[in-house]
Write an enzyme that holds these catalytic residues in place. Structure first.
Site, short mmCIF file in Angstrom:
data_model
loop_
_atom_site.label_atom_id
_atom_site.label_comp_id
_atom_site.label_asym_id
_atom_site.label_seq_id
_atom_site.Cartn_x
_atom_site.Cartn_y
_atom_site.Cartn_z
CG ASP A 1 41.16 34.34 37.27
OD1 ASP A 1 42.00 35.34 37.14
OD2 ASP A 1 41.51 33.12 38.04
CB SER A 2 40.56 40.08 36.96
OG SER A 2 41.12 40.27 35.57
CG ASP B 1 43.52 33.94 33.98
OD1 ASP B 1 44.61 33.41 33.57
OD2 ASP B 1 43.39 35.19 34.59
CE LYS C 1 47.10 35.01 33.45
NZ LYS C 1 46.86 34.92 34.85
CD GLU D 1 46.09 32.47 39.55
OE1 GLU D 1 46.05 32.10 40.75
OE2 GLU D 1 45.36 33.34 39.40
CD GLU E 1 48.74 39.32 40.30
OE1 GLU E 1 48.48 38.41 39.56
OE2 GLU E 1 47.81 40.24 40.87
#
Ligand code: KIV
Length: 272
Positions: free
Chosen positions: A52-53, A91, A121, A123, A190
Site C-alpha cells: 500500500d506504499s 496489501d 498481507k 497489518e 518492519e
C-alpha cells in the site's frame, strides 16, 4: 539464487516455507505496475509485494491511509499479469479489514478474484488474528505485518523503530505466535531491533521478511523505488541503494530533450 529458485518455476507459499527450512534467504521487492514487475520477475526476485506504499510511491500521498481497495486492485492486476516466477502478494489497504471479519474476508476474496495475486498481507497482531484465520480458512494465503505498521502511523505517533522496550517486544512475540498459529505463511517485521526479529524468526514456522529488522530474518523486503535510487530524499538507516535509476533516467531524458531541440531526433531512418 539458491537451488530452490534457479529453475525459475513459479514460487508458491510452499516454496517460501521450504526456503525457510533450507535457510535460503527470500528476496522480496515491491512493485505497482506491469513494466516494473516484468523486470523484477525476470531478474528472479522470489516475491513481489504490491504494497500500500503505492499510495506514496505511485500517488504522491503523504502516507498509506488514502489508498482504496479499487486502487490496490488496479495496481495488483497489472503486477500479477507480469509475473511468471515471483510469488505475488497484495496489501489489504487501510479500512478494508478492520471493520468486521466478514467484510475483511469479502475484500480478500475480491482482491484474489479480480487480480490474480497469490496472497494478501494485513497489518496487525492479536487484534486481527480472528480475521486472519477467516481469510486463511477461505483458502487465501496471508502474510502478516508486525513492528512498524504504517497504517497505524497516527496511533503510533510516527515512523520510529518499534519494540525497543520489553513490554512491546513481548507483545510482538505473542502477536507473531498468534499469527503463526492461524497459519500465516510469512510475517513482515518492519523497523524492529535485529535481535528481536532473529528471535521471532526462530520461534515461528512462518517465514519472516524484514525491513529495517537486521539480518536474522528469513528474507528482506524493500520498496523498489527506494532500493533502486529513485527516491533520493528518503534515506532511513536500513536502506541500501542498489542502483541509481534516477540518474540513469535523468541522463536519458536530458539526451532526449537535447536531440529534440537540435532536431537530430527523429532521423531519416526513424521516419516513414
Ligand atoms: O507497503 C509496503 O510497501 C510494505 C513494505 C514496505 C513492507 O508494507
Amino acid at each position: 539464487m539458491g537451488y530452490l529458485t534457479t529453475d525459475k518455476k513459479k514460487v508458491t507459499v510452499k516454496t517460501i516455507l521450504a526456503m525457510k527450512t533450507a535457510s535460503e534467504k527470500i528476496a522480496q521487492l515491491t512493485a505497482y505496475d506491469y513494466t516494473t514487475a516484468r523486470i523484477l520477475d525476470e531478474a528472479g526476485v522470489d516475491s513481489i509485494l504490491i504494497g500500500d506504499s503505492a499510495s506514496n510511491v505511485m500517488n504522491g500521498n503523504f502516507d498509506t491511509l488514502p489508498i482504496t481497495v479499487d486502487e490496490m486492485i488496479y495496481h495488483a492486476r497489472a503486477v500479477a499479469k507480469a509475473c511468471s516466477h515471483a510469488l505475488v502478494v497484495c496489501d489489504m489497504p487501510f479500512g478494508s479489514y478492520q471493520i468486521s471479519k466478514e467484510e475483511a474476508i469479502r475484500n480478500a476474496i475480491r482482491i484474489m478474484k479480480e487480480t490474480g495475486v497469490d496472497a494478501v498481507k494485513l497489518e496487525g497482531g492479536i487484534e486481527i488474528v480472528d480475521t486472519v484465520k477467516g481469510i486463511v480458512d477461505a483458502g487465501i494465503p496471508v502474510e502478516g505485518h508486525l513492528g512498524l505498521t504504517p497504517q497505524s502511523v497516527h496511533k503510533l505517533g510516527g515512523y520510529g523503530v518499534r519494540a525497543t522496550e520489553e513490554a512491546e517486544a513481548e507483545k510482538l512475540i505473542a502477536d507473531a505466535k498468534a499469527l503463526d498459529e492461524v497459519g500465516v505463511f510469512a510475517i513482515t517485521l518492519e523497523k524492529v531491533p535485529a535481535s528481536l526479529a532473529a528471535r521471532v524468526t526462530k520461534e515461528v514456522k512462518a517465514a519472516t521478511i524484514g525491513i529495517g529488522a537486521g539480518n536474522g530474518t528469513d528474507g528482506q523486503v524493500l520498496v523498489y523505488a527506494d532500493a533502486l535510487g529513485m527516491t533520493e530524499s528518503f534515506k532511513p538507516k536500513f536502506l541500501r541503494q542498489f542502483a541509481d535509476v534516477k540518474q540513469c533516467m535523468m541522463d536519458g531524458v536530458h539526451k532526449y530533450i537535447r536531440c529534440v531541440k537540435n532536431e537530430s531526433f527523429p532521423s531519416k531512418e526513424e521516419s516513414y
